[in-house]
Design an enzyme around this catalytic site. Structure first.
Site, PDB file in Angstrom:
ATOM      1  CB  THR A 157       5.706  16.645 -10.469  1.00  2.00           C
ATOM      2  OG1 THR A 157       7.115  16.840 -10.461  1.00  2.00           O
ATOM      3  CG2 THR A 157       5.041  17.691  -9.583  1.00  2.00           C
ATOM      4  CE  LYS A 168       8.711  19.145  -8.879  1.00  2.00           C
ATOM      5  NZ  LYS A 168       9.940  19.822  -9.297  1.00  2.00           N
ATOM      6  CE  LYS A 187       2.777  17.596 -14.201  1.00  2.00           C
ATOM      7  NZ  LYS A 187       3.890  17.173 -13.355  1.00  2.00           N
TER       8      LYS A 187
HETATM    9  P1  NAP Z   1       8.520  14.340 -20.419  1.00  2.00           P
HETATM   10  O1  NAP Z   1       9.757  14.568 -21.167  1.00  2.00           O
HETATM   11  O2  NAP Z   1       7.238  14.913 -20.937  1.00  2.00           O
HETATM   12  O3  NAP Z   1       8.343  12.754 -20.238  1.00  2.00           O
HETATM   13  C1  NAP Z   1       7.127  12.213 -19.794  1.00  2.00           C
HETATM   14  C2  NAP Z   1       7.236  10.697 -19.843  1.00  2.00           C
HETATM   15  O4  NAP Z   1       5.980  10.134 -19.443  1.00  2.00           O
HETATM   16  C3  NAP Z   1       7.519  10.139 -21.249  1.00  2.00           C
HETATM   17  O5  NAP Z   1       8.295   8.990 -21.093  1.00  2.00           O
HETATM   18  C4  NAP Z   1       6.120   9.798 -21.750  1.00  2.00           C
HETATM   19  O6  NAP Z   1       6.117   8.781 -22.728  1.00  2.00           O
HETATM   20  C5  NAP Z   1       5.501   9.278 -20.479  1.00  2.00           C
HETATM   21  N1  NAP Z   1       4.045   9.327 -20.508  1.00  2.00           N
HETATM   22  C6  NAP Z   1       3.255  10.422 -20.527  1.00  2.00           C
HETATM   23  N2  NAP Z   1       1.963  10.055 -20.499  1.00  2.00           N
HETATM   24  C7  NAP Z   1       1.945   8.696 -20.461  1.00  2.00           C
HETATM   25  C8  NAP Z   1       0.893   7.731 -20.402  1.00  2.00           C
HETATM   26  N3  NAP Z   1      -0.404   8.092 -20.354  1.00  2.00           N
HETATM   27  N4  NAP Z   1       1.242   6.440 -20.353  1.00  2.00           N
HETATM   28  C9  NAP Z   1       2.545   6.052 -20.377  1.00  2.00           C
HETATM   29  N5  NAP Z   1       3.580   6.922 -20.427  1.00  2.00           N
HETATM   30  C10 NAP Z   1       3.265   8.235 -20.458  1.00  2.00           C
HETATM   31  O7  NAP Z   1       8.626  14.877 -18.915  1.00  2.00           O
HETATM   32  P2  NAP Z   1       9.933  15.089 -18.036  1.00  2.00           P
HETATM   33  O8  NAP Z   1      10.457  16.443 -18.256  1.00  2.00           O
HETATM   34  O9  NAP Z   1      10.805  13.915 -18.163  1.00  2.00           O
HETATM   35  O10 NAP Z   1       9.270  15.113 -16.577  1.00  2.00           O
HETATM   36  C11 NAP Z   1       8.798  13.929 -15.958  1.00  2.00           C
HETATM   37  C12 NAP Z   1       8.133  14.305 -14.633  1.00  2.00           C
HETATM   38  O11 NAP Z   1       9.088  14.972 -13.804  1.00  2.00           O
HETATM   39  C13 NAP Z   1       6.961  15.253 -14.778  1.00  2.00           C
HETATM   40  O12 NAP Z   1       6.003  14.963 -13.791  1.00  2.00           O
HETATM   41  C14 NAP Z   1       7.573  16.625 -14.509  1.00  2.00           C
HETATM   42  O13 NAP Z   1       6.614  17.538 -14.007  1.00  2.00           O
HETATM   43  C15 NAP Z   1       8.621  16.270 -13.482  1.00  2.00           C
HETATM   44  N6  NAP Z   1       9.819  17.124 -13.454  1.00  2.00           N
HETATM   45  C16 NAP Z   1      10.410  17.563 -14.608  1.00  2.00           C
HETATM   46  C17 NAP Z   1      11.551  18.356 -14.527  1.00  2.00           C
HETATM   47  C18 NAP Z   1      12.226  18.905 -15.754  1.00  2.00           C
HETATM   48  O14 NAP Z   1      13.010  19.842 -15.604  1.00  2.00           O
HETATM   49  N7  NAP Z   1      11.999  18.391 -16.951  1.00  2.00           N
HETATM   50  C19 NAP Z   1      12.093  18.684 -13.291  1.00  2.00           C
HETATM   51  C20 NAP Z   1      11.490  18.197 -12.132  1.00  2.00           C
HETATM   52  C21 NAP Z   1      10.351  17.407 -12.229  1.00  2.00           C
HETATM   53  P3  NAP Z   1       6.286   9.146 -24.303  1.00  2.00           P
HETATM   54  O15 NAP Z   1       7.767   9.269 -24.533  1.00  2.00           O
HETATM   55  O16 NAP Z   1       5.671   7.990 -25.000  1.00  2.00           O
HETATM   56  O17 NAP Z   1       5.536  10.423 -24.527  1.00  2.00           O
END
Ligand code: NAP
Length: 309
Positions: free
Chosen positions: A96, A171, A239
């Site tokens: 997102t 989104k 965010k």
């Molecule tokens: P998450 O669990 O926080 O995972 C974030 C990922 O990004 C991890 O693999 C993290 O690596 C990596 N990352 C963060 N900063 C980084 C950087 N500077 N360089 C390289 N890698 C980096 O988030 P998520 O829940 O999977 O969500 C992912 C995206 O989808 C987000 O944008 C969120 O807003 C969106 N989203 C989430 C959901 C939900 O329900 N969870 C639903 C719809 C959309 P590390 O493991 O090393 O920290």
């Protein structure tokens, strides 16, 4: 089967990558911290040491990272993925981000003759694990259609929104509606509790009312059980709302609810809720309701939450 590189194995990415592996794709994975890639390697994926190594030779490169700056780091930074891509590869970002970030990546890809598609998702970790996400997709329509086999193990519904930027805009629209609904639900529950109603009874009524929805089922239950294990992290919804407010300003639109949400999420971040589920917003609402001189549901008072907590 085409080969796929999947970068970013957090809550969503790890489950989405596992779905693609299960569907028979040859999968190359990378994650900043090592653990999640190891789990997928044990299931048959190739675990790369760098984003560029993961992308090497893959037909489709997918990123599912945290926020705009993490996508810029991985995609556009020095040694980033885009500078390694060739015109026979397609890059899909499912993070997102705001539309300007998506368009910036699109420009960088065009300079290399690479097709770029944005495909942010809605649906949380349970939907990711079951392949029941909804995708809002922007980019060249023929490229989007060619991605059907890749999207099919991930999503129950794919909506083509138009040019790059339209998917990211949608989104933000989606998450403003979700966050606003959650705030209304949490204020209602807070009032009911203060007035002596039991959570179970309130949830029973609301779940049989016109409000019944998967969101209500999941978040009302989390609140009743005080279970804030993250499905969708507080920091990511914070965010998203920040991006909504900035996007609205860019369009000359004043959104009172978005600004209120922004201040409530900022208060929650200050209190250290970033890695809890965004249902932890209930704690901010309760603190606002309990603060001296504040009445539950007094929007003017709630607007001052950040300063007063
Ligand atoms: P998450 O669990 O926080 O995972 C974030 C990922 O990004 C991890 O693999 C993290 O690596 C990596 N990352 C963060 N900063 C980084 C950087 N500077 N360089 C390289 N890698 C980096 O988030 P998520 O829940 O999977 O969500 C992912 C995206 O989808 C987000 O944008 C969120 O807003 C969106 N989203 C989430 C959901 C939900 O329900 N969870 C639903 C719809 C959309 P590390 O493991 O090393 O920290």
């Amino acid at each position: 089967m085409p080969s796929i590189a999947f970068l970013g194995l957090g809550i969503m990415g790890s489950r989405m990558a596992a779905r693609l592996l299960g569907a028979g794709f040859s999968l190359r994975v990378w994650n900043r911290s090592k653990g999640p890639a190891e789990t997928l390697r044990a299931q048959g994926a190739f675990a790369a040491g760098t984003p560029a190594e993961a992308a090497q030779g893959a037909n489709v490169v997918i990123t599912m990272l945290g926020d705009p700056s993490s996508v810029k780091d991985v995609a556009l930074g020095a040694g980033g993925v885009v500078e390694t891509l060739h015109p026979n590869q397609v890059y899909v970002d499912m993070t997102t981000v705001d539309p300007a970030t998506a368009r910036g990546i699109d420009c960088a890809c065009r300079r290399r003759g690479v097709a770029f598609v944005e495909a942010p998702v809605t649906g949380s970790k349970l939907a990711a694990a079951k392949g029941e996400l909804v995708l809002m997709v922007g980019g060249p329509e023929e490229v989007v259609r060619s991605l059907d086999p890749v999207f099919s193990p991930l999503a129950k519904h794919v909506v083509y929104m138009g040019d790059v930027g339209c998917g990211s805009t949608m989104k933000l629209v989606n998450n403003l509606a979700i966050a606003g609904s959650i705030l209304a639900l949490f204020e209602a529950l807070t009032l009911g509790r203060r007035a002596g109603l039991a959570d179970e009874r309130m949830i029973e009524v609301l779940s049989h009312s016109a409000l019944a929805s998967p969101l209500l089922a999941l978040k009302a239950r989390a609140v009743a059980e005080r279970d804030f294990e993250p499905h969708f992290a507080f920091k990511h919804m914070a965010k998203d709302i920040r991006l909504v407010v900035a996007e609205a300003k860019g369009h000359g639109v004043r959104l009172a609810l978005a600004e209120l949400l922004d201040s409530l999420f900022a208060a929650g971040l200050e209190r250290g809720y970033e890695d809890e589920d965004f249902a932890a917003l209930i704690k901010v609402v309760e603190q606002a309701a309990a603060a001296e001189g504040l009445a539950v549901g007094d929007a003017g008072a709630t607007r001052n939450t950040r300063a007063e907590l």
